[in-house]
Design a protein around this motif. Sequence first.
Motif, PDB file in Angstrom:
ATOM      1  N   PHE A  19      12.323 -11.913  26.246  1.00 47.61           N
ATOM      2  CA  PHE A  19      11.262 -12.868  26.555  1.00 47.61           C
ATOM      3  C   PHE A  19      11.059 -13.887  25.437  1.00 47.61           C
ATOM      4  O   PHE A  19      10.782 -15.053  25.705  1.00 47.61           O
ATOM      5  CB  PHE A  19       9.952 -12.115  26.817  1.00 47.61           C
ATOM      6  CG  PHE A  19      10.035 -11.181  27.990  1.00 47.61           C
ATOM      7  CD1 PHE A  19       9.636 -11.604  29.246  1.00 47.61           C
ATOM      8  CD2 PHE A  19      10.518  -9.886  27.840  1.00 47.61           C
ATOM      9  CE1 PHE A  19       9.708 -10.753  30.343  1.00 47.61           C
ATOM     10  CE2 PHE A  19      10.596  -9.032  28.921  1.00 47.61           C
ATOM     11  CZ  PHE A  19      10.201  -9.462  30.187  1.00 47.61           C
ATOM     12  N   GLU A  20      11.165 -13.442  24.226  1.00 45.11           N
ATOM     13  CA  GLU A  20      11.009 -14.359  23.096  1.00 45.11           C
ATOM     14  C   GLU A  20      11.703 -13.785  21.877  1.00 45.11           C
ATOM     15  O   GLU A  20      11.795 -12.570  21.710  1.00 45.11           O
ATOM     16  CB  GLU A  20       9.539 -14.604  22.793  1.00 45.11           C
ATOM     17  CG  GLU A  20       8.726 -13.343  22.531  1.00 45.11           C
ATOM     18  CD  GLU A  20       7.249 -13.630  22.378  1.00 45.11           C
ATOM     19  OE1 GLU A  20       6.805 -13.727  21.222  1.00 45.11           O
ATOM     20  OE2 GLU A  20       6.560 -13.761  23.404  1.00 45.11           O
ATOM     21  N   ASP A  22      17.674  -6.346  23.744  1.00 48.13           N
ATOM     22  CA  ASP A  22      17.110  -7.209  24.789  1.00 48.13           C
ATOM     23  C   ASP A  22      17.210  -6.575  26.169  1.00 48.13           C
ATOM     24  O   ASP A  22      16.342  -6.780  27.023  1.00 48.13           O
ATOM     25  CB  ASP A  22      17.849  -8.554  24.815  1.00 48.13           C
ATOM     26  CG  ASP A  22      17.763  -9.298  23.493  1.00 48.13           C
ATOM     27  OD1 ASP A  22      16.803  -9.041  22.730  1.00 48.13           O
ATOM     28  OD2 ASP A  22      18.647 -10.134  23.224  1.00 48.13           O
ATOM     29  N   LEU A  75       4.399  -4.254  27.056  1.00 48.90           N
ATOM     30  CA  LEU A  75       5.683  -4.267  26.357  1.00 48.90           C
ATOM     31  C   LEU A  75       5.436  -4.677  24.904  1.00 48.90           C
ATOM     32  O   LEU A  75       5.759  -5.775  24.461  1.00 48.90           O
ATOM     33  CB  LEU A  75       6.660  -5.216  27.043  1.00 48.90           C
ATOM     34  CG  LEU A  75       8.098  -5.215  26.522  1.00 48.90           C
ATOM     35  CD1 LEU A  75       8.717  -3.829  26.622  1.00 48.90           C
ATOM     36  CD2 LEU A  75       8.935  -6.243  27.259  1.00 48.90           C
ATOM     37  N   LYS A 114       5.562 -14.250  30.981  1.00 51.59           N
ATOM     38  CA  LYS A 114       6.032 -13.158  31.840  1.00 51.59           C
ATOM     39  C   LYS A 114       6.175 -11.829  31.098  1.00 51.59           C
ATOM     40  O   LYS A 114       6.360 -10.795  31.731  1.00 51.59           O
ATOM     41  CB  LYS A 114       7.381 -13.537  32.462  1.00 51.59           C
ATOM     42  CG  LYS A 114       7.316 -14.645  33.500  1.00 51.59           C
ATOM     43  CD  LYS A 114       6.583 -14.160  34.751  1.00 51.59           C
ATOM     44  CE  LYS A 114       6.699 -15.153  35.904  1.00 51.59           C
ATOM     45  NZ  LYS A 114       8.022 -15.141  36.527  1.00 51.59           N
ATOM     46  N   ARG A 115       6.113 -11.856  29.761  1.00 47.34           N
ATOM     47  CA  ARG A 115       6.212 -10.592  29.027  1.00 47.34           C
ATOM     48  C   ARG A 115       4.968  -9.758  29.288  1.00 47.34           C
ATOM     49  O   ARG A 115       3.842 -10.204  29.021  1.00 47.34           O
ATOM     50  CB  ARG A 115       6.366 -10.857  27.529  1.00 47.34           C
ATOM     51  CG  ARG A 115       6.380  -9.574  26.688  1.00 47.34           C
ATOM     52  CD  ARG A 115       6.543  -9.883  25.215  1.00 47.34           C
ATOM     53  NE  ARG A 115       6.382  -8.690  24.388  1.00 47.34           N
ATOM     54  CZ  ARG A 115       6.529  -8.647  23.066  1.00 47.34           C
ATOM     55  NH1 ARG A 115       6.842  -9.759  22.413  1.00 47.34           N
ATOM     56  NH2 ARG A 115       6.352  -7.510  22.396  1.00 47.34           N
ATOM     57  N   ALA A 171      11.608  -6.620  24.539  1.00 45.53           N
ATOM     58  CA  ALA A 171      10.773  -7.776  24.196  1.00 45.53           C
ATOM     59  C   ALA A 171      11.618  -8.989  23.827  1.00 45.53           C
ATOM     60  O   ALA A 171      11.228 -10.138  24.066  1.00 45.53           O
ATOM     61  CB  ALA A 171       9.845  -7.409  23.035  1.00 45.53           C
ATOM     62  N   GLU A 197       2.475 -10.558  35.704  1.00 43.01           N
ATOM     63  CA  GLU A 197       3.059  -9.243  35.467  1.00 43.01           C
ATOM     64  C   GLU A 197       3.336  -8.469  36.752  1.00 43.01           C
ATOM     65  O   GLU A 197       3.832  -7.346  36.696  1.00 43.01           O
ATOM     66  CB  GLU A 197       2.127  -8.414  34.571  1.00 43.01           C
ATOM     67  CG  GLU A 197       1.952  -8.979  33.177  1.00 43.01           C
ATOM     68  CD  GLU A 197       1.183  -8.033  32.262  1.00 43.01           C
ATOM     69  OE1 GLU A 197       1.144  -6.826  32.554  1.00 43.01           O
ATOM     70  OE2 GLU A 197       0.622  -8.507  31.256  1.00 43.01           O
TER      71      GLU A 197
END
Length: 473
Positions: free
Chosen positions: A189-190, A226, A207, A202-203, A186, A311
């Motif tokens: 992505f952020e 990551d 997830l 896009k996550r 995760a 996704e």
Amino acid sequence: MSGCPFGHTGDPERPGDLNAATRPGGVAGVAPSAEAATGKTPDDGAPAQARSALSRRGLLSLAGVGGAGAVAGLAAGFLGHDAVTASAAVPVDAPVVPFFGDHQAGITTPAQDRLHMAAFDVTTEDRKELVKLLKDWTAAAEAMTAGRATGETGAVDGPYDAPPEDTGEALDLEAAKLTLTFGFGAGLFEKDGKVRFGLDGKRPEALIDLPHFPGDDLQPARTGGDLVVQACADDPQVAVHAIRNLARIGFGKVRVRWSQLGFGRTSSTSRAQVTARNLFGFKDGTNNLKVEDSSLLDEHVWVQSGNRAQENWMAGGSYLVARRIQMHIEIWDRTSLRDQEGLIGRTKGAGAPLSGGDEFTAPDFTTTGRNGDPLIPMDSHVRIAHPDQNGGVRMLRRGYNFTDGSDGLGHLDAGLFFIAFVKDPRTHYVPMQLALAKNDALSIEYLKHTGSGLFAVPPGVKKGGFIGEGLFA
């Protein structure tokens, strides 16, 4: 007594073990030689790679895992419960596992004997640098899984006054069935509330951040990440070499967050493999999904195209759950065999359910003993983890034993490094783990989860492409 065809004279309530002669692989489980299984000798004129099992390391691998030569015997042993097609569909004795394909290798690949898994934190914030890293990792992974060195000049052929492009400890070694499987956490992505690398939206919804399960004692240094890379091989040095070189290539862009060595697979991912044992001495993963179960894999492992177009880059991929589970070895070793079998719900020798039959007999949770209690206890691991108790959901497991010295208190820091691939952790992992953490006597009394991670594993790489290419399209 009902449902107990293997009566044990010392304990009529406990099914007996299978006779050694009936075990897959021959007398007392001893595997036939490679020559006996293939009908070939070392001098049959096969190319060097095909003779990998005859090298010193190959012979050690055969001694450790039963060997490629055991395949024929194992297949014959399993014919009684399932038709075996692995010999035609899965190259269980091939020294090289193809890197390119629709799905990443190292998921349904027949489980190798050794593991080196590492999670990385991405230190760069430059999208172009991250993409270049993934491309460089793709080239290196393709080379190493084929048994070649990384880079154009490898370990010894480059400029004398420059660092080599490969660390060299795998020189002269075979590929040893090396697979490298990559996943995204995760944090890619952020992080800290900020979107990274232009991956807004896009996550995948699946997830998730795994919940804190009852009894968890997670250590931050063993949790999260990551990026993750799972290296599996039949030679530990080959697996370590792979992770080492990926870390070297990533210098300045990533740093290792945690890593884990594993030995002795605890799951079989093909019916051409015998069921392995964990450090409690019990067969582990009897009911595991297998590569031959294509329809079940589609139902429980492979991600399909979703409702969110953002996704679709995950279609053909899966989700990897990693859990470092420390076993209270010393307490277990002082537990009676009766109690051990009751905690698991299976016999220790044959792996048969306590309701009777052999290893592959479906457990009968309704069968009771003379005192009216279920032969498979209500708080046994088998009962609580069984698909029948979890809405029919299943997972593909690829766990490994580990021993990491002492915990500082005179106890072994040893246990199971649990690895599972699932279609959606929200439905295929979290509910079952919650049930185990709350109700499974084994989990409550003898296990402690000290590390955890969840990663989105993208589909396989096409030639000319790179790992996770769809995510950055």
